[in-house]
Design an enzyme around this catalytic site. Structure first.
Site, short mmCIF file in Angstrom:
data_model
loop_
_atom_site.label_atom_id
_atom_site.label_comp_id
_atom_site.label_asym_id
_atom_site.label_seq_id
_atom_site.Cartn_x
_atom_site.Cartn_y
_atom_site.Cartn_z
CE LYS A 43 15.06 3.01 6.54
NZ LYS A 43 14.24 2.08 7.31
CG ASP A 48 14.93 -1.35 4.76
OD1 ASP A 48 15.98 -0.82 5.34
OD2 ASP A 48 14.35 -1.85 5.59
CE LYS A 50 -3.12 -2.18 2.78
NZ LYS A 50 -3.58 -2.50 4.49
CD GLU A 55 8.21 -0.38 -2.44
OE1 GLU A 55 7.07 0.23 -2.41
OE2 GLU A 55 8.22 -1.47 -2.07
P1 IMP Z 1 12.97 -4.09 1.71
O1 IMP Z 1 12.35 -5.26 1.00
O2 IMP Z 1 13.58 -4.34 2.86
O3 IMP Z 1 13.66 -3.26 0.67
O4 IMP Z 1 11.58 -3.39 1.99
C1 IMP Z 1 10.89 -2.71 1.23
C2 IMP Z 1 9.57 -2.48 2.09
O5 IMP Z 1 9.74 -2.37 3.64
C3 IMP Z 1 9.16 -1.26 1.67
O6 IMP Z 1 8.16 -1.27 0.58
C4 IMP Z 1 8.39 -0.77 2.90
O7 IMP Z 1 7.04 -1.24 3.09
C5 IMP Z 1 9.11 -1.48 4.17
N1 IMP Z 1 9.98 -0.44 4.81
C6 IMP Z 1 11.16 -0.40 4.68
N2 IMP Z 1 11.78 0.68 5.54
C7 IMP Z 1 10.75 1.23 6.23
C8 IMP Z 1 10.59 2.16 7.04
O8 IMP Z 1 11.77 2.83 7.33
N3 IMP Z 1 9.41 2.52 7.40
C9 IMP Z 1 8.32 1.88 7.00
N4 IMP Z 1 8.29 0.81 6.14
C10 IMP Z 1 9.52 0.32 5.76
MG MG Z 2 5.77 -1.04 0.91
#
Ligand code: IMP
Ligand code: MG
Length: 176
Positions: free
Chosen positions: A129, A101, A42, A97
């Site tokens: 990030k 992260d 979302k 997106e």
């Molecule tokens: P990744 O798979 O770890 O790259 O994370 C991606 C998803 O994690 C994003 O689409 C967010 O929904 C969530 N996410 C990552 N960092 C944050 C944050 O600092 N706050 C809230 N949601 C996060």
């Molecule tokens: Mg997300």
């Protein structure tokens, strides 16, 4: 400022200025091309709709939903919760997106979309990030590079709360 936020990292005007910049760049790169925007539910809907309002190229919208987070910790396992309605085959797809992260979510989505043979695939994220990155992913359009803090607002949530804040802030540790 909301009581659960310790710092505002990006104000609403800062976000809007960056969104306009990104839209200009994307519009230039896709001149005369019809774009299929794939928004990741979302979190990215706030970013996606603001971005789309500033695009000068024709675009259609598709939504996909995945889950990878439990509270404030990435689970590392990405699950597809809701798939696209139309096939992206032969389409110029822009995956949108709100944040990258660990990279697990985008890696999963890029791989998944590429198997369906789009004419092209690029990725746009508002926030990068880089510190927690575990899976290298290539991103074509990035808004801001952000520190390794848990952020909420402008689509980012903590257990579904705070998405509607107009700014992006650091969530108070005692709330996590
Ligand atoms: P990744 O798979 O770890 O790259 O994370 C991606 C998803 O994690 C994003 O689409 C967010 O929904 C969530 N996410 C990552 N960092 C944050 C944050 O600092 N706050 C809230 N949601 C996060
Ligand atoms: Mg997300």
């Amino acid at each position: 400022m909301h009581k659960d936020i310790t710092d505002v990292l990006l104000t609403a005007p800062q976000i809007q200025e960056k969104v306009r910049e990104l839209a200009e760049k994307i519009s230039g790169d896709y001149a005369h091309t019809e774009l299929t925007i794939v928004a990741v539910l979302k979190g990215s809907i706030f970013f996606c709709t603001d971005l789309a309002r500033h695009l000068s190229v024709p675009c259609s919208f598709e939504f996909i939903s995945v889950s990878s987070y439990t509270g404030a910790a990435p689970s590392g396992v990405v699950r597809l919760l809701m798939d696209l309605k139309e096939s992206p085959e032969g389409k110029h797809v822009l995956l949108v997106e709100e944040i990258v992260d660990t990279g697990a979510t985008l890696h999963y989505l890029q791989k998944n979309l590429l198997t369906r043979k789009p004419a092209s695939l690029r990725t746009c994220v508002l926030l990068d990030k880089p510190a927690p990155r575990k899976v290298p992913v290539s991103v074509d359009y990035t808004g801001f590079t952000v520190p390794d803090k848990f952020l909420v607002g402008y689509g980012l949530d903590y257990n579904e709360a705070y998405r509607n804040l107009p700014y992006i802030g650091v969530l108070r540790q005692s709330e996590i």
